[in-house]
Scaffold this motif. Structure first.
Motif, PDB file in Angstrom:
ATOM      1  N   VAL A 196     -58.254  48.021  10.981  1.00 16.94           N
ATOM      2  CA  VAL A 196     -56.863  47.571  10.934  1.00 16.94           C
ATOM      3  C   VAL A 196     -56.627  46.726   9.685  1.00 16.94           C
ATOM      4  O   VAL A 196     -55.627  46.895   8.979  1.00 16.94           O
ATOM      5  CB  VAL A 196     -56.493  46.797  12.224  1.00 16.94           C
ATOM      6  CG1 VAL A 196     -55.164  46.083  12.076  1.00 16.94           C
ATOM      7  CG2 VAL A 196     -56.459  47.748  13.403  1.00 16.94           C
ATOM      8  N   ARG A 197     -57.571  45.831   9.399  1.00 18.63           N
ATOM      9  CA  ARG A 197     -57.453  45.015   8.176  1.00 18.63           C
ATOM     10  C   ARG A 197     -57.492  45.892   6.925  1.00 18.63           C
ATOM     11  O   ARG A 197     -56.757  45.667   5.972  1.00 18.63           O
ATOM     12  CB  ARG A 197     -58.567  43.979   8.111  1.00 18.63           C
ATOM     13  CG  ARG A 197     -58.310  42.770   8.982  1.00 18.63           C
ATOM     14  CD  ARG A 197     -59.422  41.748   8.821  1.00 18.63           C
ATOM     15  NE  ARG A 197     -59.836  41.574   7.438  1.00 18.63           N
ATOM     16  CZ  ARG A 197     -59.666  40.453   6.745  1.00 18.63           C
ATOM     17  NH1 ARG A 197     -59.099  39.425   7.316  1.00 18.63           N
ATOM     18  NH2 ARG A 197     -60.084  40.367   5.502  1.00 18.63           N
ATOM     19  N   PHE A 198     -58.333  46.923   6.949  1.00 22.67           N
ATOM     20  CA  PHE A 198     -58.399  47.861   5.835  1.00 22.67           C
ATOM     21  C   PHE A 198     -57.058  48.559   5.637  1.00 22.67           C
ATOM     22  O   PHE A 198     -56.573  48.675   4.502  1.00 22.67           O
ATOM     23  CB  PHE A 198     -59.512  48.886   6.094  1.00 22.67           C
ATOM     24  CG  PHE A 198     -59.461  50.082   5.186  1.00 22.67           C
ATOM     25  CD1 PHE A 198     -59.893  49.985   3.875  1.00 22.67           C
ATOM     26  CD2 PHE A 198     -58.990  51.305   5.644  1.00 22.67           C
ATOM     27  CE1 PHE A 198     -59.856  51.085   3.039  1.00 22.67           C
ATOM     28  CE2 PHE A 198     -58.952  52.398   4.822  1.00 22.67           C
ATOM     29  CZ  PHE A 198     -59.387  52.295   3.513  1.00 22.67           C
ATOM     30  N   GLY A 199     -56.463  49.013   6.722  1.00 20.16           N
ATOM     31  CA  GLY A 199     -55.167  49.688   6.626  1.00 20.16           C
ATOM     32  C   GLY A 199     -54.080  48.778   6.083  1.00 20.16           C
ATOM     33  O   GLY A 199     -53.274  49.185   5.234  1.00 20.16           O
ATOM     34  N   LEU A 200     -54.050  47.547   6.574  1.00 22.28           N
ATOM     35  CA  LEU A 200     -53.046  46.594   6.080  1.00 22.28           C
ATOM     36  C   LEU A 200     -53.266  46.258   4.612  1.00 22.28           C
ATOM     37  O   LEU A 200     -52.299  46.186   3.839  1.00 22.28           O
ATOM     38  CB  LEU A 200     -53.073  45.319   6.920  1.00 22.28           C
ATOM     39  CG  LEU A 200     -52.450  45.418   8.309  1.00 22.28           C
ATOM     40  CD1 LEU A 200     -52.682  44.140   9.092  1.00 22.28           C
ATOM     41  CD2 LEU A 200     -50.970  45.716   8.186  1.00 22.28           C
ATOM     42  N   LYS A 201     -54.522  46.053   4.231  1.00 26.07           N
ATOM     43  CA  LYS A 201     -54.812  45.758   2.828  1.00 26.07           C
ATOM     44  C   LYS A 201     -54.431  46.930   1.937  1.00 26.07           C
ATOM     45  O   LYS A 201     -53.894  46.734   0.841  1.00 26.07           O
ATOM     46  CB  LYS A 201     -56.297  45.428   2.641  1.00 26.07           C
ATOM     47  CG  LYS A 201     -56.689  44.045   3.095  1.00 26.07           C
ATOM     48  CD  LYS A 201     -58.170  43.811   2.942  1.00 26.07           C
ATOM     49  CE  LYS A 201     -58.454  43.417   1.525  1.00 26.07           C
ATOM     50  NZ  LYS A 201     -59.835  42.932   1.326  1.00 26.07           N
ATOM     51  N   PHE A 202     -54.692  48.151   2.401  1.00 26.17           N
ATOM     52  CA  PHE A 202     -54.347  49.313   1.590  1.00 26.17           C
ATOM     53  C   PHE A 202     -52.835  49.475   1.461  1.00 26.17           C
ATOM     54  O   PHE A 202     -52.339  49.783   0.371  1.00 26.17           O
ATOM     55  CB  PHE A 202     -54.964  50.589   2.165  1.00 26.17           C
ATOM     56  CG  PHE A 202     -54.603  51.813   1.371  1.00 26.17           C
ATOM     57  CD1 PHE A 202     -55.138  51.998   0.108  1.00 26.17           C
ATOM     58  CD2 PHE A 202     -53.728  52.759   1.871  1.00 26.17           C
ATOM     59  CE1 PHE A 202     -54.801  53.112  -0.642  1.00 26.17           C
ATOM     60  CE2 PHE A 202     -53.392  53.873   1.135  1.00 26.17           C
ATOM     61  CZ  PHE A 202     -53.933  54.054  -0.124  1.00 26.17           C
ATOM     62  N   LEU A 203     -52.096  49.260   2.545  1.00 22.12           N
ATOM     63  CA  LEU A 203     -50.635  49.380   2.467  1.00 22.12           C
ATOM     64  C   LEU A 203     -50.032  48.329   1.540  1.00 22.12           C
ATOM     65  O   LEU A 203     -49.196  48.638   0.682  1.00 22.12           O
ATOM     66  CB  LEU A 203     -50.018  49.273   3.857  1.00 22.12           C
ATOM     67  CG  LEU A 203     -50.199  50.476   4.768  1.00 22.12           C
ATOM     68  CD1 LEU A 203     -49.641  50.190   6.155  1.00 22.12           C
ATOM     69  CD2 LEU A 203     -49.516  51.694   4.170  1.00 22.12           C
ATOM     70  N   GLN A 204     -50.454  47.089   1.695  1.00 21.62           N
ATOM     71  CA  GLN A 204     -49.910  46.026   0.858  1.00 21.62           C
ATOM     72  C   GLN A 204     -50.374  46.179  -0.589  1.00 21.62           C
ATOM     73  O   GLN A 204     -49.571  46.057  -1.525  1.00 21.62           O
ATOM     74  CB  GLN A 204     -50.316  44.656   1.410  1.00 21.62           C
ATOM     75  CG  GLN A 204     -49.656  44.335   2.719  1.00 21.62           C
ATOM     76  CD  GLN A 204     -50.203  43.077   3.368  1.00 21.62           C
ATOM     77  OE1 GLN A 204     -51.317  42.648   3.084  1.00 21.62           O
ATOM     78  NE2 GLN A 204     -49.413  42.483   4.255  1.00 21.62           N
ATOM     79  N   GLY A 205     -51.643  46.454  -0.784  1.00 23.38           N
ATOM     80  CA  GLY A 205     -52.155  46.659  -2.134  1.00 23.38           C
ATOM     81  C   GLY A 205     -51.572  47.905  -2.783  1.00 23.38           C
ATOM     82  O   GLY A 205     -51.330  47.935  -3.991  1.00 23.38           O
ATOM     83  N   GLY A 206     -51.329  48.935  -1.974  1.00 25.22           N
ATOM     84  CA  GLY A 206     -50.737  50.164  -2.493  1.00 25.22           C
ATOM     85  C   GLY A 206     -49.332  49.941  -3.030  1.00 25.22           C
ATOM     86  O   GLY A 206     -48.952  50.511  -4.054  1.00 25.22           O
ATOM     87  N   LEU A 207     -48.578  49.105  -2.349  1.00 23.43           N
ATOM     88  CA  LEU A 207     -47.230  48.779  -2.823  1.00 23.43           C
ATOM     89  C   LEU A 207     -47.299  48.101  -4.188  1.00 23.43           C
ATOM     90  O   LEU A 207     -46.581  48.482  -5.125  1.00 23.43           O
ATOM     91  CB  LEU A 207     -46.524  47.868  -1.809  1.00 23.43           C
ATOM     92  CG  LEU A 207     -45.150  47.376  -2.208  1.00 23.43           C
ATOM     93  CD1 LEU A 207     -44.165  48.529  -2.218  1.00 23.43           C
ATOM     94  CD2 LEU A 207     -44.690  46.287  -1.273  1.00 23.43           C
ATOM     95  N   PHE A 208     -48.164  47.120  -4.329  1.00 20.65           N
ATOM     96  CA  PHE A 208     -48.312  46.432  -5.607  1.00 20.65           C
ATOM     97  C   PHE A 208     -48.901  47.354  -6.679  1.00 20.65           C
ATOM     98  O   PHE A 208     -48.524  47.269  -7.855  1.00 20.65           O
ATOM     99  CB  PHE A 208     -49.184  45.182  -5.447  1.00 20.65           C
ATOM    100  CG  PHE A 208     -48.486  44.065  -4.753  1.00 20.65           C
ATOM    101  CD1 PHE A 208     -47.490  43.342  -5.388  1.00 20.65           C
ATOM    102  CD2 PHE A 208     -48.823  43.719  -3.451  1.00 20.65           C
ATOM    103  CE1 PHE A 208     -46.840  42.306  -4.747  1.00 20.65           C
ATOM    104  CE2 PHE A 208     -48.181  42.673  -2.807  1.00 20.65           C
ATOM    105  CZ  PHE A 208     -47.182  41.964  -3.459  1.00 20.65           C
ATOM    106  N   SER A 209     -49.793  48.240  -6.288  1.00 15.82           N
ATOM    107  CA  SER A 209     -50.375  49.187  -7.244  1.00 15.82           C
ATOM    108  C   SER A 209     -49.333  50.139  -7.802  1.00 15.82           C
ATOM    109  O   SER A 209     -49.313  50.428  -8.998  1.00 15.82           O
ATOM    110  CB  SER A 209     -51.485  50.001  -6.584  1.00 15.82           C
ATOM    111  OG  SER A 209     -52.558  49.193  -6.240  1.00 15.82           O
ATOM    112  N   VAL A 210     -48.465  50.622  -6.936  1.00 15.64           N
ATOM    113  CA  VAL A 210     -47.416  51.542  -7.381  1.00 15.64           C
ATOM    114  C   VAL A 210     -46.449  50.835  -8.331  1.00 15.64           C
ATOM    115  O   VAL A 210     -46.051  51.391  -9.359  1.00 15.64           O
ATOM    116  CB  VAL A 210     -46.679  52.157  -6.164  1.00 15.64           C
ATOM    117  CG1 VAL A 210     -45.418  52.873  -6.586  1.00 15.64           C
ATOM    118  CG2 VAL A 210     -47.605  53.102  -5.418  1.00 15.64           C
TER     119      VAL A 210
END
Length: 185
Positions: free
Chosen positions: A145-159
């Motif tokens: 769950v932490r991985f998914g949240l980190k990926f979603l939040q980090g993905g937004l900043f990455s984009v």
């Protein structure tokens, strides 16, 4: 000895730009130690500088060199938490982004290629966090769950970071600060 047309090695201008991107990434990251409470905000700077490095140098391995240099500088200066493992925080996403560029080739137009590569870098960054969570004994469900949240939040900043790259590269190209054979048209 490499010539101006040799694509295998880095020229002096390329090496200087890689060093500039790596050093500026670490300096900005250490100066702007923002406690936003959002996981992944560091991916904005990472994806921006790694992709600027790729777009301006245009050689395989440029992102990995930038990530290794940024990780070494951050480790030496003691930027962030993690001690010597801070090197991996910079190197792992850079390596993943370079591998993705090699695999993608020129399948996509440049804008989408930058976005996909930034998301792959974020995936590697999140996977490093997942591995850390599992190594400290966190349950698999909570770690995922932490991985998914980190990926979603980090993905937004990455984009966001990836979308900022193209206008900067166009501006650099307009002022003849890039090689003639770079990716920007």
């Amino acid at each position: 000895m490499t010539t101006a047309n040799d694509k295998t090695g880095f020229q002096l201008q390329d090496a200087l730009f890689i060093g500039f991107c790596a050093t500026l990434l670490v300096a900005l990251k250490s100066m702007l130690r923002l406690k936003l409470g959002l996981s992944g905000h560091s991916m904005l700077l990472m994806s921006f500088f790694y992709l600027i490095c790729y777009g301006s140098v245009g050689r395989k391995g440029a992102i990995t060199a930038c990530g290794a240099l940024a990780g070494a500088v951050a480790t030496i200066l003691g930027v962030g938490k993690g001690g010597p493992l801070i090197f991996l925080k910079f190197f792992v996403p850079a390596l993943a982004m370079d591998v993705a560029l090699i695999l993608l080739g020129t399948l996509l137009i440049l804008r989408w290629r930058l976005v996909v590569v930034a998301l792959i870098g974020c995936l590697a960054w999140s996977a490093k966090g997942l591995l850390e969570d599992l190594l400290v004994g966190m349950s698999q469900q909570v770690a995922l769950v932490r991985f998914g949240l980190k990926f979603l939040q980090g993905g937004l900043f990455s984009v966001v970071g990836a979308l900022l790259v193209l206008p900067v590269l166009r501006r650099l190209k307009a002022h003849d600060l890039l090689h003639k054979e770079t990716l920007i048209k």
